[in-house]
Design an enzyme around this catalytic site. Structure first.
Site, short mmCIF file in Angstrom:
data_model
loop_
_atom_site.label_atom_id
_atom_site.label_comp_id
_atom_site.label_asym_id
_atom_site.label_seq_id
_atom_site.Cartn_x
_atom_site.Cartn_y
_atom_site.Cartn_z
N ALA A 10 0.82 -1.14 0.10
CA ALA A 10 0.04 -0.08 -0.06
C ALA A 10 0.91 1.31 0.21
O ALA A 10 0.49 2.51 -0.07
CB ALA A 10 -0.95 -0.14 1.20
N ALA A 12 2.39 2.58 -2.61
CA ALA A 12 2.55 3.23 -3.94
C ALA A 12 1.44 2.42 -4.63
O ALA A 12 0.79 1.80 -4.33
CB ALA A 12 3.91 2.92 -4.45
N ASN A 87 -1.84 -7.45 -3.51
CA ASN A 87 -1.58 -6.43 -4.57
C ASN A 87 -0.07 -6.49 -4.47
O ASN A 87 0.67 -6.15 -5.61
CB ASN A 87 -1.85 -4.80 -4.15
CG ASN A 87 -1.46 -3.94 -4.94
OD1 ASN A 87 -1.34 -3.65 -6.19
ND2 ASN A 87 -0.46 -3.09 -4.17
N TYR A 153 8.56 -12.53 -15.29
CA TYR A 153 7.52 -11.74 -14.69
C TYR A 153 6.13 -12.34 -15.37
O TYR A 153 5.30 -12.54 -14.21
CB TYR A 153 7.60 -10.30 -15.31
CG TYR A 153 6.27 -9.64 -14.60
CD1 TYR A 153 6.31 -9.22 -13.27
CD2 TYR A 153 5.63 -9.00 -15.35
CE1 TYR A 153 5.14 -8.61 -12.77
CE2 TYR A 153 4.53 -8.24 -14.94
CZ TYR A 153 4.41 -8.11 -13.59
OH TYR A 153 3.13 -7.27 -13.20
N PRO A 183 -4.42 -6.09 -15.18
CA PRO A 183 -4.41 -4.71 -15.61
C PRO A 183 -3.52 -4.68 -16.82
O PRO A 183 -2.70 -5.59 -16.71
CB PRO A 183 -4.08 -3.67 -14.61
CG PRO A 183 -4.04 -4.59 -13.33
CD PRO A 183 -3.96 -5.68 -13.77
N GLY A 184 -3.62 -3.84 -17.83
CA GLY A 184 -2.45 -3.69 -18.71
C GLY A 184 -1.75 -2.67 -18.36
O GLY A 184 -1.54 -2.50 -17.00
N VAL A 186 -0.50 0.42 -16.33
CA VAL A 186 -0.98 1.57 -15.38
C VAL A 186 0.68 2.34 -15.13
O VAL A 186 1.48 1.58 -14.57
CB VAL A 186 -1.42 0.66 -14.17
CG1 VAL A 186 -2.02 1.62 -12.98
CG2 VAL A 186 -2.29 -0.33 -14.43
N GLU A 189 4.81 3.33 -10.00
CA GLU A 189 6.30 3.20 -9.66
C GLU A 189 6.71 2.04 -10.58
O GLU A 189 7.97 1.44 -10.37
CB GLU A 189 6.51 3.23 -8.28
CG GLU A 189 6.54 4.54 -7.71
CD GLU A 189 6.72 4.78 -6.20
OE1 GLU A 189 7.31 3.87 -5.51
OE2 GLU A 189 6.21 5.65 -5.66
P1 NDP Z 1 4.25 0.28 -7.51
O1 NDP Z 1 5.78 -0.14 -7.69
O2 NDP Z 1 4.00 1.42 -7.70
O3 NDP Z 1 3.87 -0.38 -6.07
C1 NDP Z 1 4.25 -1.84 -5.60
C2 NDP Z 1 3.93 -2.17 -4.22
O4 NDP Z 1 4.21 -3.39 -4.05
C3 NDP Z 1 4.52 -1.36 -3.26
O5 NDP Z 1 3.69 -0.78 -2.23
C4 NDP Z 1 5.73 -2.04 -2.79
O6 NDP Z 1 5.92 -1.62 -1.38
C5 NDP Z 1 5.08 -3.51 -2.60
N1 NDP Z 1 5.91 -4.42 -2.68
C6 NDP Z 1 7.08 -4.96 -3.43
N2 NDP Z 1 7.72 -5.71 -2.95
C7 NDP Z 1 7.34 -6.15 -1.99
C8 NDP Z 1 7.89 -6.95 -0.80
N3 NDP Z 1 8.84 -7.70 -1.23
N4 NDP Z 1 7.09 -6.77 0.34
C9 NDP Z 1 6.03 -6.12 0.38
N5 NDP Z 1 5.57 -5.01 -0.22
C10 NDP Z 1 6.24 -5.23 -1.57
O7 NDP Z 1 3.52 -1.02 -8.40
P2 NDP Z 1 1.94 -1.02 -8.80
O8 NDP Z 1 1.08 -0.49 -8.00
O9 NDP Z 1 1.84 -0.84 -10.16
O10 NDP Z 1 1.94 -2.64 -8.76
C11 NDP Z 1 0.94 -3.31 -7.81
C12 NDP Z 1 0.51 -4.83 -8.48
O11 NDP Z 1 -0.15 -4.76 -9.79
C13 NDP Z 1 1.57 -5.67 -8.82
O12 NDP Z 1 1.44 -6.77 -8.14
C14 NDP Z 1 2.04 -5.58 -10.25
O13 NDP Z 1 2.45 -6.60 -10.66
C15 NDP Z 1 0.36 -5.36 -10.68
N6 NDP Z 1 0.43 -4.70 -11.84
C16 NDP Z 1 0.83 -3.55 -12.35
C17 NDP Z 1 0.66 -3.09 -13.52
C18 NDP Z 1 1.35 -1.57 -13.89
O14 NDP Z 1 1.45 -1.51 -15.29
N7 NDP Z 1 1.52 -1.01 -12.98
C19 NDP Z 1 0.16 -3.87 -14.67
C20 NDP Z 1 -0.62 -5.17 -14.21
C21 NDP Z 1 -0.35 -5.44 -12.88
P3 NDP Z 1 7.29 -1.30 -0.46
O15 NDP Z 1 8.50 -1.20 -1.74
O16 NDP Z 1 7.06 -0.47 0.42
O17 NDP Z 1 7.50 -2.74 0.23
C1 8X3 Z 2 2.55 -5.03 -15.78
C2 8X3 Z 2 2.20 -4.82 -17.26
O1 8X3 Z 2 2.49 -5.06 -19.60
O2 8X3 Z 2 4.24 -4.47 -18.22
O3 8X3 Z 2 1.92 -6.14 -15.33
O4 8X3 Z 2 3.67 -6.58 -18.17
S1 8X3 Z 2 3.28 -5.30 -18.40
#
Ligand code: NDP
Ligand code: 8X3
Length: 252
Positions: A10, A12, A87, A153, A183-184, A186, A189
């Site tokens: 949560a 980011a 998440n 991945y 999601p595609g 987003v 970070e």
């Molecule tokens: P961000 O990098 O913005 O956020 C990722 C979050 O995951 C952070 O809060 C981070 O917290 C947490 N996290 C990562 N590693 C760990 C760990 N080892 N332990 C605990 N927490 C962890 O990415 P998104 O919000 O985009 O990603 C969220 C989810 O959505 C992921 O599962 C990602 O694969 C998925 N997703 C994202 C897409 C995109 O295009 N952005 C598309 C499809 C899916 P902290 O570093 O503080 O631990």
């Molecule tokens: C994140 C979307 O297309 O970079 O899951 O894999 S993509």
């Protein structure tokens, strides 16, 4: 107490946006992640803005003992979790299989697959005991398709897709809902993390089209969670209008 949601990752992006949406909907919230400073800041903001209860729990989802002990240490009244948003996740690198880094592979598998399992085991047992619950798993278009250099991945998100289907079957007798959101692109970070802090490379991922934003996903999760008791959204794929699949993005 109000209804409770536990959100992993949560600090980011999508997880943080989910915290805001669930707070707006009057849920009390457990926010987790590794960055304690960000958790504290978000907790303060949510309490002030929405007048709800928030607790933080700092742990690395890859560390099984830490996950179990931090979750078990939550006050009993906070274990009546209505919604778990699995998440926390990440990508590391974008290399062909022959050049991939062992460390990157392990980080992705340990976080996206094993971390999700550790949290799910603890919380699903509480849900079974409580007689209610809804688990939302963050998959990806990368869990539905495979693209060049996405190998590990994509494999980790295909695993999430399989686990989503598997837990839906296993938890069926207990009335626990299970949903995956895929999601595609987003803009969060995510790409900065994938490219290990290279902001300019990350920016190019979202150049020339309008990507999704974290709130789009949080509102979609809320849609799934707010269906009536007899309705479960098994899975849902959500893309930017300018993105047809994992590889076809129309850039101006
Ligand atoms: P961000 O990098 O913005 O956020 C990722 C979050 O995951 C952070 O809060 C981070 O917290 C947490 N996290 C990562 N590693 C760990 C760990 N080892 N332990 C605990 N927490 C962890 O990415 P998104 O919000 O985009 O990603 C969220 C989810 O959505 C992921 O599962 C990602 O694969 C998925 N997703 C994202 C897409 C995109 O295009 N952005 C598309 C499809 C899916 P902290 O570093 O503080 O631990
Ligand atoms: C994140 C979307 O297309 O970079 O899951 O894999 S993509």
């Amino acid at each position: 107490m109000s209804k409770i949601t536990l959100i992993t990752g949560a600090t980011a992006g999508i997880g943080e946006a989910c915290a805001h949406v669930f707070a707006r909907e009057r849920y009390d919230i457990i926010i987790t992640g590794r960055r304690a400073d960000r958790l504290e800041k978000l907790a303060e903001q949510l309490r002030k803005e929405y007048n709800i209860k928030v607790i933080t729990s700092e742990f690395d989802v890859r560390n099984r003992q830490e996950v179990i002990s931090k979750l078990e240490a939550l006050p009993d009244e906070w274990k009546k979790i209505n919604v778990l948003v699995n998440n926390a996740g990440l990508s590391q690198g974008l290399d062909p299989i022959q050049d991939g880094s062992y460390e990157d592979w392990e980080t992705m598998i340990d976080t996206n697959v094993k971390g999700l399992l550790y949290v799910t085991k603890v919380v699903s047992n509480w849900m079974i005991a409580n007689g209610f619950g809804h688990i939302v798993n963050l998959g990806s278009i990368a869990g539905k398709e495979v693209y060049a250099n996405g190998n590990v991945y994509c494999a980790s998100k295909h695993a999430v897709d399989a686990l989503n289907k598997g837990m839906r079957i296993d938890l069926l007798p207990y009335g626990i809902k299970v949903t995956a959101v895929h999601p595609g692109a987003v803009e969060t970070e995510f790409s900065e993390v994938r490219f290990k802090g290279d902001k300019s490379r990350a920016k190019k991922v979202y150049a020339g089209f309008e990507p999704l934003v974290a709130k789009d996903i949080a509102e979609t999760i809320w849609f799934a969670v707010s269906r009536p008791p007899h309705v479960n959204i098994n899975e849902l794929t959500i893309m930017p209008t300018a993105q047809a699949n994992a590889v076809n993005i129309y850039r101006k």
